[in-house]
Design a protein around this motif. Structure first.
Motif, PDB file in Angstrom:
ATOM      1  N   LEU A 132      -4.534 126.322  18.431  1.00 25.47           N
ATOM      2  CA  LEU A 132      -4.724 127.747  18.136  1.00 25.47           C
ATOM      3  C   LEU A 132      -6.079 128.219  18.660  1.00 25.47           C
ATOM      4  N   THR A 133      -6.270 128.068  19.963  1.00 26.73           N
ATOM      5  CA  THR A 133      -7.508 128.509  20.593  1.00 26.73           C
ATOM      6  C   THR A 133      -7.200 129.502  21.706  1.00 26.73           C
ATOM      7  N   CYS A 154      -5.324 132.994  14.596  1.00 27.23           N
ATOM      8  CA  CYS A 154      -4.415 133.670  15.527  1.00 27.23           C
ATOM      9  C   CYS A 154      -4.958 135.036  15.943  1.00 27.23           C
ATOM     10  N   CYS A 155      -5.448 135.132  17.168  1.00 26.18           N
ATOM     11  CA  CYS A 155      -5.805 136.428  17.744  1.00 26.18           C
ATOM     12  C   CYS A 155      -4.532 137.051  18.313  1.00 26.18           C
ATOM     13  N   LEU A 178       4.477 135.757  12.694  1.00 23.29           N
ATOM     14  CA  LEU A 178       4.263 135.707  14.133  1.00 23.29           C
ATOM     15  C   LEU A 178       4.705 136.987  14.825  1.00 23.29           C
ATOM     16  N   GLU A 179       5.634 137.723  14.219  1.00 21.27           N
ATOM     17  CA  GLU A 179       6.110 138.968  14.823  1.00 21.27           C
ATOM     18  C   GLU A 179       5.201 140.147  14.504  1.00 21.27           C
ATOM     19  N   PRO A 184      -4.298 138.681  11.994  1.00 21.76           N
ATOM     20  CA  PRO A 184      -4.788 138.604  10.618  1.00 21.76           C
ATOM     21  C   PRO A 184      -6.297 138.748  10.541  1.00 21.76           C
ATOM     22  N   ASP A 185      -6.755 139.248   9.421  1.00 18.65           N
ATOM     23  CA  ASP A 185      -8.188 139.353   9.160  1.00 18.65           C
ATOM     24  C   ASP A 185      -8.783 137.941   9.168  1.00 18.65           C
TER      25      ASP A 185
END
Length: 254
Positions: A132-133, A154-155, A178-179, A184-185
């Motif tokens: 997740l990078t 998750c950007c 994911l949709e 997310p903050d």
């Protein structure tokens, strides 16, 4: 789209923000004749017809803005569908036990993708779904220090990559997460809970609102819960709402 992005910055779409959107479209009639502005003209007119925007109309406008943002990204930064590797499983790394005390995390597949940038057409961002990078500035400066697998790593480019990765049979709460086109903050932590119909995903509320990915009357989606005020965003409750607020308080004590 800049005004739509501004509206989505906070946790709740307000009447004042919709008034600003309506004022913009009134002042720029050409914008209301073409996509994406033409998506908002009729709903706004219907909402203002009786002079009052109610909670259901606010919820409708938020869904419309989110979906328009998703479509806008597809148009300005198109990306080919990518097949997931054989046996890809995004759930094996979840802290799935409701009494484990662990934060939920994503066990991403061993896939690296070039994701087109919506801000800088013609350029790409390198995304690694296993760790997740991403090499974008949002990830580097706001998410990189979070633990590996943390949902808030998750950007928008990571979410976009997952959207174009053909992983089948995802749990519905993960599919809903994911949709969601709004990343997310990065200050929020996440936990998996169970309120009787399967796992739901909940966050803490560092700025007042907890994000809840759960089942509702229209299927699975994201709900907003202000547990301090004991209310749900737009008066829209998921199934099991009565058990979710105590669960948030239990898992994320103040």
């Amino acid at each position: 789209m800049a005004l739509c992005e501004k509206i989505l910055l906070d946790e709740e779409v307000s009447v004042e923000e919709l008034y600003e959107l309506a004022e913009f479209l009134n002042a720029n009639p050409e914008a209301g004749k073409h996509w994406p502005g033409n998506q908002f003209v009729e709903p706004l007119q219907e909402g203002w017809a009786d002079g009052v925007i109610d909670s259901s109309e606010l919820a409708l406008m938020e869904r419309l803005i989110v979906e328009t943002r998703r479509e806008w990204r597809r148009r300005v930064a198109p990306m080919e569908k990518t097949e997931a590797p054989a046996g890809a499983d995004l759930t094996s790394g979840f802290a799935a036990s409701t009494d484990s005390g662990e934060l939920a995390r994503i066990n991403g597949p061993d896939v690296r993708l070039e994701v087109p940038s919506a801000s800088y057409p013609g350029s790409n961002h390198r995304v690694d779904l296993k760790t997740l990078t991403c090499d974008c500035s949002d990830w580097k400066f706001r998410r990189s220090t979070l633990p590996e697998g943390h949902f808030s790593r998750c950007c928008e480019h990571i979410l976009h990559a997952f959207e174009h990765l053909g992983v089948e049979d995802l749990p519905p709460m993960l599919q809903a997460f994911l949709e969601n086109t709004k990343p997310p903050d990065p200050e929020k932590n996440w936990y998996l809970g169970d309120v009787g119909y399967g796992s739901i995903l909940i966050s803490d509320a560092p700025h007042g609102w907890s994000d809840v990915f759960a089942r509702g009357k229209d299927g699975w989606g994201m709900f907003g819960c202000n547990f301090r005020q004991q209310r749900w965003k737009y008066d829209s409750e998921p199934d099991g709402a009565g058990a979710i607020i105590p669960l948030i308080k239990e898992k994320f004590p103040e």
